[in-house]
Design a protein around this motif. Structure first.
Motif, PDB file in Angstrom:
ATOM      1  N   GLN A 436       0.809  -1.221   0.000  1.00  0.00           N
ATOM      2  CA  GLN A 436       0.000   0.000   0.000  1.00  0.00           C
ATOM      3  C   GLN A 436       0.842   1.272   0.000  1.00  0.00           C
ATOM      4  OE1 GLN A 436      -2.260  -0.526   3.572  1.00  0.00           O
ATOM      5  NE2 GLN A 436      -3.474  -2.222   2.750  1.00  0.00           N
ATOM      6  N   GLN A 437       2.156   1.141   0.154  1.00  0.00           N
ATOM      7  CA  GLN A 437       3.007   2.320   0.276  1.00  0.00           C
ATOM      8  C   GLN A 437       3.391   2.886  -1.092  1.00  0.00           C
ATOM      9  OE1 GLN A 437       3.340   3.447   3.433  1.00  0.00           O
ATOM     10  NE2 GLN A 437       2.013   1.663   3.762  1.00  0.00           N
ATOM     11  N   PRO A 438       3.665   4.202  -1.148  1.00  0.00           N
ATOM     12  CA  PRO A 438       4.139   4.800  -2.400  1.00  0.00           C
ATOM     13  C   PRO A 438       5.414   4.117  -2.885  1.00  0.00           C
ATOM     14  CG  PRO A 438       3.600   6.500  -0.771  1.00  0.00           C
ATOM     15  CD  PRO A 438       3.544   5.186  -0.057  1.00  0.00           C
ATOM     16  N   ALA A 439       5.613   4.127  -4.174  1.00  0.00           N
ATOM     17  CA  ALA A 439       6.734   3.398  -4.775  1.00  0.00           C
ATOM     18  C   ALA A 439       8.068   3.815  -4.175  1.00  0.00           C
ATOM     19  CB  ALA A 439       6.746   3.621  -6.286  1.00  0.00           C
ATOM     20  N   ARG A 440       8.291   5.117  -3.988  1.00  0.00           N
ATOM     21  CA  ARG A 440       9.602   5.563  -3.506  1.00  0.00           C
ATOM     22  C   ARG A 440       9.864   5.181  -2.052  1.00  0.00           C
ATOM     23  NH1 ARG A 440       7.002   9.701  -5.276  1.00  0.00           N
ATOM     24  NH2 ARG A 440       8.571   9.985  -6.901  1.00  0.00           N
ATOM     25  N   LYS A 441       8.794   4.871  -1.289  1.00  0.00           N
ATOM     26  CA  LYS A 441       8.991   4.392   0.072  1.00  0.00           C
ATOM     27  C   LYS A 441       9.371   2.916   0.078  1.00  0.00           C
ATOM     28  CE  LYS A 441       8.448   5.819   3.551  1.00  0.00           C
ATOM     29  NZ  LYS A 441       9.458   6.340   4.494  1.00  0.00           N
ATOM     30  N   ARG A 442       8.957   2.192  -0.949  1.00  0.00           N
ATOM     31  CA  ARG A 442       9.195   0.753  -0.985  1.00  0.00           C
ATOM     32  C   ARG A 442      10.607   0.419  -1.409  1.00  0.00           C
ATOM     33  NH1 ARG A 442       3.976  -1.074  -4.327  1.00  0.00           N
ATOM     34  NH2 ARG A 442       5.014  -3.104  -4.248  1.00  0.00           N
ATOM     35  N   SER A 443      11.150   1.201  -2.337  1.00  0.00           N
ATOM     36  CA  SER A 443      12.557   1.040  -2.715  1.00  0.00           C
ATOM     37  C   SER A 443      12.942   2.189  -3.638  1.00  0.00           C
ATOM     38  CB  SER A 443      12.801  -0.298  -3.435  1.00  0.00           C
ATOM     39  OG  SER A 443      12.386  -0.241  -4.779  1.00  0.00           O
ATOM     40  N   LYS A 444      14.243   2.484  -3.668  1.00  0.00           N
ATOM     41  CA  LYS A 444      14.732   3.546  -4.544  1.00  0.00           C
ATOM     42  C   LYS A 444      14.497   3.202  -6.008  1.00  0.00           C
ATOM     43  CE  LYS A 444      18.306   5.127  -1.329  1.00  0.00           C
ATOM     44  NZ  LYS A 444      19.770   5.285  -1.095  1.00  0.00           N
ATOM     45  N   LEU A 445      14.641   1.911  -6.345  1.00  0.00           N
ATOM     46  CA  LEU A 445      14.446   1.494  -7.733  1.00  0.00           C
ATOM     47  C   LEU A 445      13.008   1.728  -8.165  1.00  0.00           C
ATOM     48  CD1 LEU A 445      15.375   0.212 -10.340  1.00  0.00           C
ATOM     49  CD2 LEU A 445      15.052  -2.048  -9.298  1.00  0.00           C
ATOM     50  N   LEU A 446      12.051   1.325  -7.318  1.00  0.00           N
ATOM     51  CA  LEU A 446      10.644   1.545  -7.665  1.00  0.00           C
ATOM     52  C   LEU A 446      10.332   3.030  -7.758  1.00  0.00           C
ATOM     53  CD1 LEU A 446       8.745  -1.154  -5.559  1.00  0.00           C
ATOM     54  CD2 LEU A 446       8.874  -0.989  -8.047  1.00  0.00           C
ATOM     55  N   GLY A 447      10.910   3.807  -6.848  1.00  0.00           N
ATOM     56  CA  GLY A 447      10.700   5.249  -6.903  1.00  0.00           C
ATOM     57  C   GLY A 447      11.228   5.840  -8.190  1.00  0.00           C
ATOM     58  N   GLY A 448      12.405   5.376  -8.626  1.00  0.00           N
ATOM     59  CA  GLY A 448      12.973   5.871  -9.880  1.00  0.00           C
ATOM     60  C   GLY A 448      12.129   5.508 -11.087  1.00  0.00           C
ATOM     61  N   LEU A 449      11.587   4.277 -11.101  1.00  0.00           N
ATOM     62  CA  LEU A 449      10.726   3.867 -12.216  1.00  0.00           C
ATOM     63  C   LEU A 449       9.426   4.662 -12.222  1.00  0.00           C
ATOM     64  CD1 LEU A 449      11.267  -0.003 -12.075  1.00  0.00           C
ATOM     65  CD2 LEU A 449      11.978   1.537 -13.921  1.00  0.00           C
ATOM     66  N   ALA A 450       8.857   4.929 -11.035  1.00  0.00           N
ATOM     67  CA  ALA A 450       7.632   5.728 -10.964  1.00  0.00           C
ATOM     68  C   ALA A 450       7.895   7.145 -11.476  1.00  0.00           C
ATOM     69  CB  ALA A 450       7.099   5.752  -9.538  1.00  0.00           C
ATOM     70  N   ASP A 451       9.040   7.711 -11.098  1.00  0.00           N
ATOM     71  CA  ASP A 451       9.391   9.048 -11.588  1.00  0.00           C
ATOM     72  C   ASP A 451       9.579   9.039 -13.106  1.00  0.00           C
ATOM     73  OD1 ASP A 451       9.304  10.037  -9.031  1.00  0.00           O
ATOM     74  OD2 ASP A 451      11.474   9.903  -8.704  1.00  0.00           O
ATOM     75  N   ALA A 452      10.185   7.958 -13.623  1.00  0.00           N
ATOM     76  CA  ALA A 452      10.389   7.857 -15.072  1.00  0.00           C
ATOM     77  C   ALA A 452       9.049   7.808 -15.803  1.00  0.00           C
ATOM     78  CB  ALA A 452      11.224   6.622 -15.395  1.00  0.00           C
ATOM     79  N   GLU A 453       8.076   7.086 -15.238  1.00  0.00           N
ATOM     80  CA  GLU A 453       6.729   7.051 -15.833  1.00  0.00           C
ATOM     81  C   GLU A 453       6.113   8.445 -15.877  1.00  0.00           C
ATOM     82  OE1 GLU A 453       3.828   3.879 -14.873  1.00  0.00           O
ATOM     83  OE2 GLU A 453       5.397   3.160 -13.500  1.00  0.00           O
ATOM     84  N   THR A 454       6.242   9.167 -14.771  1.00  0.00           N
ATOM     85  CA  THR A 454       5.671  10.518 -14.708  1.00  0.00           C
ATOM     86  C   THR A 454       6.307  11.430 -15.743  1.00  0.00           C
ATOM     87  OG1 THR A 454       5.243  10.257 -12.334  1.00  0.00           O
ATOM     88  CG2 THR A 454       5.274  12.495 -13.192  1.00  0.00           C
ATOM     89  N   LEU A 455       7.633  11.346 -15.865  1.00  0.00           N
ATOM     90  CA  LEU A 455       8.328  12.180 -16.847  1.00  0.00           C
ATOM     91  C   LEU A 455       7.960  11.785 -18.277  1.00  0.00           C
ATOM     92  CD1 LEU A 455      11.887  12.441 -15.243  1.00  0.00           C
ATOM     93  CD2 LEU A 455      10.215  14.283 -15.518  1.00  0.00           C
ATOM     94  N   ALA A 456       7.812  10.489 -18.508  1.00  0.00           N
ATOM     95  CA  ALA A 456       7.443  10.023 -19.848  1.00  0.00           C
ATOM     96  C   ALA A 456       6.087  10.582 -20.253  1.00  0.00           C
ATOM     97  CB  ALA A 456       7.425   8.501 -19.889  1.00  0.00           C
ATOM     98  N   GLN A 457       5.161  10.618 -19.301  1.00  0.00           N
ATOM     99  CA  GLN A 457       3.841  11.177 -19.591  1.00  0.00           C
ATOM    100  C   GLN A 457       3.911  12.691 -19.775  1.00  0.00           C
ATOM    101  OE1 GLN A 457       1.653   9.748 -16.242  1.00  0.00           O
ATOM    102  NE2 GLN A 457       1.437   7.664 -17.041  1.00  0.00           N
TER     103      GLN A 457
END
Length: 544
Positions: A436-457
């Motif tokens: 249930q936690q935000p991606a960047r709280k779960r791991s740095k890698l997941l946080g980076g991928l979530a940020d990449a998705e946001t930037l891609a959009q």
């Protein structure tokens, strides 16, 4: 303002004594010219600046900037800021018995005094401190909280608490209490009669506390060795460091010397007390956060071949500060000397005037002829890293997820149930909590991928790129859950420990961690074998 402190208290007025010592006419003229220039600028700013200015605030800012140019340890304290120094020098304070920090950017209780008002009232580790009386505190930095927790003994305040896992806020009315600033953390007799003492700071009462703790351990068991843990100890009073060393070394032994610009700053300190433990085999643990007075103790015991030093290189603070009372109850803490271990080394790592590391190629020797190095902290005789768990588990701890889950779980308990053990059902609940936690709280890698998705959009990349990034994120999420499942045993042990800590203090956490720590295990091994004698007699090379 929490920094490593090595304080030697001086009495009298610095300004008069300093002027009296300036015999060089050219130095006096430069000083007079600099003061004249400062006064001229100060006068013009106060009379001609476009907006009204507060001259007192200007002086405070100017003095702080001047001291900051010298080093991080020279500081100017105005009246309401001096209690930090008074706490260290007196060894006591008035407060609620709480320690706070800012995990997740929210002011959170991280430790409680066993006999303090907060713990007795039912406040727990992991609670968020929302307010004290009418002052909002949840967004404060921990160092800004002190004026609201301190006060007269017996004075009351209302603390508003948010406990994750409960829908309501809790209000506690506490009376402030005078409490000793404890120097000793966790202590125990470990396997094979090896004593363990964690020394957390150096205050006026540290030596007496240490001797009392050793006596208590000896009353419980026939100790065959002692581990003195200075990891994470930022320092404190120079006199307290000397007192600690005197516990273990013969009368008359050199401990530390200080050298400064003037004779009053140059002093050699020798043991003038009868040691209570002159022969017990001793290992001292250090790490990169062991500083100042901790390094005086470790350096002296190493140079005198009285202890084996284990861990990783210490911080490297070889500067001594003196306390100078000023007018209006202000205090100047000024660097006035460097300190030197018995072998003659100054372990100061940084030259703050040049922002470079000190360099000293001198070969130093202990009294037994062992080689030791200077100018960058205390190097241990044996290098041991204290990594216990896998990087994944460490990430779950550093992101505060295990601690938060423990707080949420314990929130539904009024007391720790008899026979409590964190079990498989609790582990499944933890997995759901992590999911249930935000991606960047779960791991740095997941946080980076979530940020990449946001930037891609944002930059309107092709849909195929966005889908690929989303697929990669989901794949990593699945892999992370599987990796967490493989670490179930370690995670359950940590959850169990953290939940128990919610009904106690950090001592309960230490009771769990200390026996698992690699440096403690290595220390016990050294003390149980001939390795101890071999290291101190140069029969085995030290790790450098």
């Amino acid at each position: 303002m929490i920094r490593p402190l090595t304080i030697s208290v001086l009495l009298g007025c610095a300004a008069a004594s300093a002027m009296a010592r300036v015999d060089d006419d050219s130095t006096y003229l430069r000083l007079a010219k600099a003061i004249e220039t400062f006064n001229a600028v100060f006068r013009e700013v106060n009379t001609r600046y476009v907006d009204n200015v507060n001259p007192t605030e200007l002086v405070d800012v100017g003095v702080s900037a001047m001291l900051g140019y010298l080093d991080p340890y020279s500081e100017y304290y105005i009246d309401d800021e001096t209690d930090e120094i008074e706490t260290v020098t007196t060894g006591s304070y008035v407060g609620f018995g709480i320690t706070v920090s800012n995990p997740d950017s929210v002011l959170t209780i991280t430790d409680l005094r066993e006999s303090g008002p907060a713990r007795k009232a039912g406040i727990r580790i992991g609670d968020h401190l929302l307010a004290i009386d009418s002052v909002r505190t949840d967004t404060m930095q921990s160092e800004s909280l002190r004026p609201y927790t301190r006060g007269r003994p017996g004075s009351q305040a209302q603390l508003k608490i948010l406990r994750e896992g409960r829908p309501d806020t809790l209000t506690f009315t506490l009376a402030r209490l005078e409490l000793d600033l404890e120097s000793i953390g966790y202590s125990d007799v470990l396997t094979s009669g090896i004593g363990y003492i964690s020394l957390e700071r150096f205050t006026r009462k540290t030596g007496a506390e240490l001797r009392q703790c050793i006596a208590s351990l000896r009353s419980r068991s026939s100790m065959t060795g002692l581990v003195l843990d200075l990891r994470g100890n930022p320092g404190g009073l120079l006199e307290a460091a000397i007192d600690v060393v005197e516990t273990f070394v013969p009368t008359g032994s050199p401990i530390v010397s200080t050298k400064g610009r003037f004779d009053e700053s140059s002093v050699e300190y020798r043991s003038d007390a009868v040691p209570i433990e002159p022969t017990i085999p001793l290992v001292v643990l250090i790490n990169e956060f062991s500083a100042s007075a901790s390094e005086i103790v470790a350096g002296a015991l190493q140079d005198l071949d009285r202890a084996v030093i284990v861990g990783i290189r210490s911080f490297g603070k070889g500067l001594v500060q003196s306390i100078v009372p000023l007018s209006d109850n202000a205090i100047l803490k000024l660097t006035t000397a460097r300190y030197y271990t018995p072998s003659g080394r100054c372990i100061q790592r940084k030259n703050y005037r040049t922002s470079t590391d000190e360099i000293d190629t001198t070969t130093y020797r202990t009294f037994a002829g062992r080689r030791v190095s200077g100018t960058h902290g205390i190097d241990p005789d044996l290098v041991v890293s204290d990594s216990i768990f896998s990087p994944l588990v460490n990430d779950l701890m550093s992101s505060n997820l295990i601690q938060r889950f423990a707080t949420r779980t314990a929130a539904g308990m009024s007391d720790l149930p008899a026979g409590f053990v964190a079990d498989a059902r609790m582990f499944d609940s933890f997995l759901r909590f992590v999911d249930q936690q935000p991606a960047r709280k779960r791991s740095k890698l997941l946080g980076g991928l979530a940020d990449a998705e946001t930037l891609a959009q944002k930059y309107r990349l092709p849909k195929s790129s966005i889908v690929a990034l989303e697929g990669a994120r989901r794949s990593v999420e699945r892999d992370q859950i599987q990796s967490i499942r493989r670490q179930q045993n370690d995670i359950l042990r940590l959850i169990d420990m953290e939940i128990r800590t919610r009904f106690g203090t950090s001592r309960d956490r230490d009771r769990f961690f200390v026996p698992l720590t690699p440096s403690v295990g290595r220390a016990i091994e050294i003390l149980r074998t001939d390795t101890y004698r071999q290291l101190l007699s140069s029969e085995l090379p030290a790790d450098h």
